[in-house]
Design an enzyme around this catalytic site. Structure first.
Site, PDB file in Angstrom:
ATOM      1  N   GLN A  11       0.839  -1.199   0.000  1.00  0.00           N
ATOM      2  CA  GLN A  11       0.000   0.000   0.000  1.00  0.00           C
ATOM      3  C   GLN A  11       0.872   1.246   0.000  1.00  0.00           C
ATOM      4  O   GLN A  11       1.607   1.488   0.957  1.00  0.00           O
ATOM      5  CB  GLN A  11      -0.893  -0.033   1.248  1.00  0.00           C
ATOM      6  CG  GLN A  11      -1.818   1.151   1.415  1.00  0.00           C
ATOM      7  CD  GLN A  11      -2.415   1.157   2.814  1.00  0.00           C
ATOM      8  OE1 GLN A  11      -1.761   1.560   3.768  1.00  0.00           O
ATOM      9  NE2 GLN A  11      -3.646   0.697   2.948  1.00  0.00           N
ATOM     10  N   GLY A  12       0.810   2.028  -1.049  1.00  0.00           N
ATOM     11  CA  GLY A  12       1.599   3.248  -1.159  1.00  0.00           C
ATOM     12  C   GLY A  12       0.825   4.456  -0.679  1.00  0.00           C
ATOM     13  O   GLY A  12       0.385   5.292  -1.495  1.00  0.00           O
ATOM     14  N   SER A  18       1.292   6.208   3.167  1.00  0.00           N
ATOM     15  CA  SER A  18       1.996   7.099   4.095  1.00  0.00           C
ATOM     16  C   SER A  18       3.284   7.657   3.500  1.00  0.00           C
ATOM     17  O   SER A  18       3.984   6.995   2.727  1.00  0.00           O
ATOM     18  CB  SER A  18       2.327   6.349   5.388  1.00  0.00           C
ATOM     19  OG  SER A  18       1.149   5.974   6.069  1.00  0.00           O
ATOM     20  N   GLU A  56      -9.739  -2.159   5.598  1.00  0.00           N
ATOM     21  CA  GLU A  56      -8.440  -2.594   6.101  1.00  0.00           C
ATOM     22  C   GLU A  56      -8.470  -2.752   7.613  1.00  0.00           C
ATOM     23  O   GLU A  56      -7.976  -3.748   8.167  1.00  0.00           O
ATOM     24  CB  GLU A  56      -7.364  -1.587   5.708  1.00  0.00           C
ATOM     25  CG  GLU A  56      -5.983  -1.929   6.245  1.00  0.00           C
ATOM     26  CD  GLU A  56      -5.004  -0.770   6.138  1.00  0.00           C
ATOM     27  OE1 GLU A  56      -3.797  -1.039   6.196  1.00  0.00           O
ATOM     28  OE2 GLU A  56      -5.446   0.385   6.007  1.00  0.00           O
ATOM     29  N   SER A  83       4.683  -1.653   4.302  1.00  0.00           N
ATOM     30  CA  SER A  83       4.861  -3.071   4.609  1.00  0.00           C
ATOM     31  C   SER A  83       4.887  -3.907   3.338  1.00  0.00           C
ATOM     32  O   SER A  83       4.143  -3.620   2.382  1.00  0.00           O
ATOM     33  CB  SER A  83       3.726  -3.565   5.510  1.00  0.00           C
ATOM     34  OG  SER A  83       3.719  -2.878   6.737  1.00  0.00           O
ATOM     35  N   SER A 117      -3.074   6.230  12.929  1.00  0.00           N
ATOM     36  CA  SER A 117      -2.746   6.353  14.346  1.00  0.00           C
ATOM     37  C   SER A 117      -4.019   6.379  15.192  1.00  0.00           C
ATOM     38  O   SER A 117      -5.095   6.792  14.751  1.00  0.00           O
ATOM     39  CB  SER A 117      -1.935   7.634  14.600  1.00  0.00           C
ATOM     40  OG  SER A 117      -2.771   8.768  14.553  1.00  0.00           O
TER      41      SER A 117
END
Length: 383
Positions: free
Chosen positions: A126-127, A129, A244, A161, A366
């Site tokens: 997943q691109g 952050s 997700e 990740s 977060s």
């Protein structure tokens, strides 16, 4: 409270547990370790699940699923997380990349991407952050500028990740400027083997593969790579994040470890301080709370509704459960006998869980941002 979901779900759980017991080594703690054999274990197990129609159980048959209910897929999700996720990174493709492509992709994109996911053959990353756009994702700087009939993408992602092992990236980039930061964002589906993409691993407490930097140096993309509409990617992202967050059934792993503790200690369990056993019991109730919140979101998604506030409430609960249960389990593990294979395995599992819990505060958004999302949702309900 009955969490069994009926006879069919119980039989499915038994089938999954038997497969894990037969095909996953007892000391397996996940695919993302220093040992390449762990990743191979996960890849083989994914292909086994796919052959039995269990990997994408709730997907439509035309895309490689069995048209099962979302509750059967939830059983798979829970059993996999309780078994240290022997699907490896496949949960990403199964839980939200695939369903998002089903909802927003073109016929060509569905034909290209869904069958490999359903067969357990491809890993996605997943691109999202960036160094200055983590919790405030809409402030990202990775940009796609027009170049002929396509775009050139340049920028940096971080905390990505599985980037070292992934074949495809679900990439969010800015294609224009609007009145709001959320305007002008577009999703691209891009292959990770493109020479314009550079991956740099980041050492961390959780081990290799979890965190990486990814650099895009004039990566060429075309209209065929766009998921959904150009400049309308934020709507899809909101949906993605809800899928997700509920798709990571960490409560199942917490409950598995908590339930295992009395058996590991045996007679020594009765000698634990009363305060520690009270904390242990409290964590079991928190497991059930997180499970109920997950079920609420799943039920809404099954009706075609995705509410960020509900997903945020679940994420807050499961993050706190992760961290608080890790502390309880570490205290219990410190009092286990020093000898014995079962004890050694339990201590290793608890230590792995404790390491991951430190990252759960920021993983998938977060916890502070989740509180903001939940507060906004509650205020909107009252207004």
């Amino acid at each position: 409270m009955d969490f069994t979901m009926g006879t069919a779900a119980a039989e499915l759980r038994d089938e999954l547990r038997a497969l894990v017991s037969e095909h996953v080594p007892p000391d397996y703690l996940g695919a993302f370790t220093d040992d390449p054999a762990d990743l191979e274990t996960a890849q083989k197990f994914c292909r086994l699940l796919a052959e039995r129609g269990l990997l994408c159980l709730a997907w439509p048959q035309e895309y490689g699923g069995r048209d099962a209910s979302v509750w059967e897929q939830t059983v798979v999700r829970e059993e996999m997380w309780a078994g240290h996720e022997p699907r490896g990174a496949q949960y990403m493709g199964v839980n939200w990349v695939g369903p998002t492509i089903m909802r927003h992709g073109t016929a060509a994109q569905r034909s290209r991407h869904l069958p490999p996911i359903a067969r357990g053959e491809v890993i996605w990353c997943q691109g999202f952050s960036e160094p200055d756009a983590g919790s405030d994702l809409a402030s990202l700087r990775t940009a796609a500028r027009r170049d002929g009939d396509g775009w050139l993408v340049s920028g940096q992602k971080v905390w990505t990740s599985y980037a070292t092992m992934a074949q495809w990236c679900f990439l969010l980039a800015r294609t224009s400027r609007g009145e709001r930061r959320q305007d002008g964002l577009t999703i691209f589906l891009v292959p990770m083997d493109d020479p314009a993409i550079e991956v740099r691993p980041i050492d961390c407490l959780m081990g290799p593969h979890h965190l990486n930097e990814v650099f895009f140096n004039d990566l060429r993309v075309t209209e065929a790579d766009v998921l959904g509409e150009v400049d309308q990617g934020w709507k899809v992202v909101q949906e993605v994040l809800a899928f997700e967050r509920v798709g990571i059934a960490r409560y199942a792993r917490c409950e598995m470890l908590l339930q295992a503790a009395p058996g590991v200690l045996g007679d020594a369990w009765d000698d634990l301080p009363a305060e520690l056993r009270v904390r242990w019991a409290r964590m079991l109730t928190h497991c059930r709370r997180a499970r109920l919140l997950a079920y609420r979101v799943i039920a809404l998604q099954n009706e075609g509704r995705v509410r960020p506030g509900d997903a945020a409430a679940y994420r807050i609960a499961v993050t706190r459960l992760d961290q608080e249960s890790a502390e309880v389990l570490m205290d219990i593990a410190a009092l286990t006998p020093r000898e014995g294979e079962e004890t050694s395995r339990f201590r290793s599992e608890v230590q792995d869980h404790w390491r991951y819990s430190h990252a759960s505060t920021v993983a998938s958004g977060s916890i502070d941002i989740q509180r903001v999302l939940l507060a906004r949702a509650l205020l909107e309900e009252k207004s």
